[in-house]
Design an enzyme around this catalytic site. Sequence first.
Site, mmCIF file in Angstrom:
data_model
loop_
_atom_site.group_PDB
_atom_site.id
_atom_site.type_symbol
_atom_site.label_atom_id
_atom_site.label_comp_id
_atom_site.label_asym_id
_atom_site.label_seq_id
_atom_site.Cartn_x
_atom_site.Cartn_y
_atom_site.Cartn_z
ATOM 1 N N SER A 1 -42.951 31.378 -31.282
ATOM 2 C CA SER A 1 -43.937 32.409 -31.608
ATOM 3 C C SER A 1 -43.464 33.834 -31.399
ATOM 4 O O SER A 1 -44.056 34.759 -31.966
ATOM 5 C CB SER A 1 -45.207 32.185 -30.780
ATOM 6 O OG SER A 1 -44.940 32.357 -29.394
ATOM 7 N N ARG B 1 -49.993 44.499 -17.199
ATOM 8 C CA ARG B 1 -50.840 44.021 -18.294
ATOM 9 C C ARG B 1 -52.199 44.711 -18.237
ATOM 10 O O ARG B 1 -52.953 44.537 -17.282
ATOM 11 C CB ARG B 1 -50.996 42.497 -18.225
ATOM 12 C CG ARG B 1 -49.680 41.770 -18.442
ATOM 13 C CD ARG B 1 -49.817 40.265 -18.283
ATOM 14 N NE ARG B 1 -48.520 39.616 -18.359
ATOM 15 C CZ ARG B 1 -47.988 39.124 -19.469
ATOM 16 N NH1 ARG B 1 -48.665 39.215 -20.598
ATOM 17 N NH2 ARG B 1 -46.802 38.547 -19.452
ATOM 18 N N THR C 1 -60.258 16.825 -15.266
ATOM 19 C CA THR C 1 -60.785 18.066 -15.844
ATOM 20 C C THR C 1 -62.017 17.767 -16.697
ATOM 21 O O THR C 1 -62.005 16.820 -17.488
ATOM 22 C CB THR C 1 -59.723 18.753 -16.719
ATOM 23 O OG1 THR C 1 -58.561 19.002 -15.934
ATOM 24 C CG2 THR C 1 -60.226 20.071 -17.268
ATOM 25 N N SER D 1 -34.367 20.558 -22.768
ATOM 26 C CA SER D 1 -35.397 21.548 -23.104
ATOM 27 C C SER D 1 -34.771 22.775 -23.763
ATOM 28 O O SER D 1 -33.813 23.353 -23.240
ATOM 29 C CB SER D 1 -36.137 21.960 -21.827
ATOM 30 O OG SER D 1 -37.073 22.978 -22.069
ATOM 31 N N HIS E 1 -47.885 26.662 -33.001
ATOM 32 C CA HIS E 1 -47.933 27.797 -33.929
ATOM 33 C C HIS E 1 -47.720 27.369 -35.380
ATOM 34 O O HIS E 1 -47.501 28.218 -36.242
ATOM 35 C CB HIS E 1 -46.911 28.854 -33.516
ATOM 36 C CG HIS E 1 -47.275 29.559 -32.254
ATOM 37 N ND1 HIS E 1 -48.126 30.635 -32.212
ATOM 38 C CD2 HIS E 1 -46.928 29.295 -30.965
ATOM 39 C CE1 HIS E 1 -48.284 31.027 -30.954
ATOM 40 N NE2 HIS E 1 -47.572 30.233 -30.182
ATOM 41 N N THR F 1 -52.509 22.584 -30.927
ATOM 42 C CA THR F 1 -53.654 23.295 -30.367
ATOM 43 C C THR F 1 -54.757 23.407 -31.404
ATOM 44 O O THR F 1 -54.503 23.356 -32.611
ATOM 45 C CB THR F 1 -53.252 24.708 -29.899
ATOM 46 O OG1 THR F 1 -54.366 25.341 -29.264
ATOM 47 C CG2 THR F 1 -52.818 25.581 -31.070
ATOM 48 N N LYS G 1 -55.425 28.134 -32.471
ATOM 49 C CA LYS G 1 -54.695 29.106 -33.286
ATOM 50 C C LYS G 1 -55.021 28.891 -34.757
ATOM 51 O O LYS G 1 -55.978 29.455 -35.267
ATOM 52 C CB LYS G 1 -53.205 29.027 -32.965
ATOM 53 C CG LYS G 1 -52.915 29.489 -31.526
ATOM 54 C CD LYS G 1 -51.468 29.454 -31.172
ATOM 55 C CE LYS G 1 -51.204 30.118 -29.822
ATOM 56 N NZ LYS G 1 -51.876 29.483 -28.687
#
Length: 415
Positions: free
Chosen positions: A198, A24, A286, A145, A226, A254, A257
């Site tokens: 996606s 990457r 968090t 799943s 998405h 989310t 996006k």
Amino acid sequence: MGGHPFYRFCRSALEDIRKQGRYRQFTPLARQADRFPVYEQGGDVQAVAAADGREVVVWSANDYLGMGVEPAVVEAAIAAIREHGAGAGGTRNIAGTSPLHAALEAELADLHGKEAGLLFVSGYVSNQASLQAILTSMPGWICFSDRQNHASMIAGIKGARGASCVIFEHNDLADLEAKLAAAPKDAPKLIAFESVYSMDGDIADIAATCALARKYGAMTYLDEVHAVGLYGPEGAGVARRDGVADQVDIIEGTLAKGFGVHGGYVTGSAELIDYLRSVASGFIFTTALPPSVVAAALASVRLVRRESWRRERLFARVAAFRGRLRAAGVPFMETPSHIVPIPVGDADRCTEISRRLLSEYGLYATPINYPTVPRGTERLRLTPGPFHTDAMMDDMVAALARLLGVSADRHTEAA
């Protein structure tokens, strides 16, 4: 330092990744807010200040509607920083919950027609933390799943000790039903799947999946990452578009996006969300999203809900781009979504085409290689948006035709 066996392993593993064409390489790009999708290409990735100022048109951004550069969204973030400061100051339990967080959660719950919502620091964390918390809540959980579920969902399922995972073939309802039927009737069951996938750009049959869930006594967990902002009334996603959002137990999304900002969330019944708020470690431990991010996301969600022109223009632009590809003979995968994959089928070639698009044509398209997609299915993943002009499309189609070796006599312009 470098003598430990782990460092030798790292060197060997990285060399192997390079040989496979999977290494990457980050491309330094600075988005120009007033000219999106035009970016400035930088120099050394380690020295952002060394930007050479070259203009690049980006074709792989997930800010599908350009909301991240919408002036009202930017101004909302600036105003929140001035009023509340740069950070949240801690977790929501330690530092208190800002009214902004509560307002955004209520907005998202209303968007999906659910009783409550819960914010997380990212879409990855919302999937991982929520699925892990649900699947460790009672003994004997079985999670069904989809084979192409996102890595964040897989991480949450695998992290649930004591739960079993049954993988069904991608969007294969017959396989899902066979596996549901074979499971113990009294075991708690959860079907985890996505609406828009996606990488291939295909869409799940949510209504039929929910029907199987009712038949076999399973809950449903739907990732709309998405799809939110893009599909259905007010951009509520595919489940709302198909009129079945009320049949889905948990809808995850989310803010990074279609809404162009940052953060993840889940929506569902009040008691389910209260349970996640109380036990999900990825939420509890968090630091909360900064007020500026939450304020920007709230402004974005409200704008997207109120104004449909961005969605309409997005899909008009996608259709126009596909028409140009088709006329030029450039191969692409026909999908029912906004995603336009260009199949290449070889990791080295895919990476090389991406490199040449950038270096020779000033066009940025991310190469998608294994393990994101199976070997032999490598592709460029293009996401035309509302602000990609006809000229930008013509440039990309011409460049792809040349680099993919498409015959020049096929280059005819499509309306």
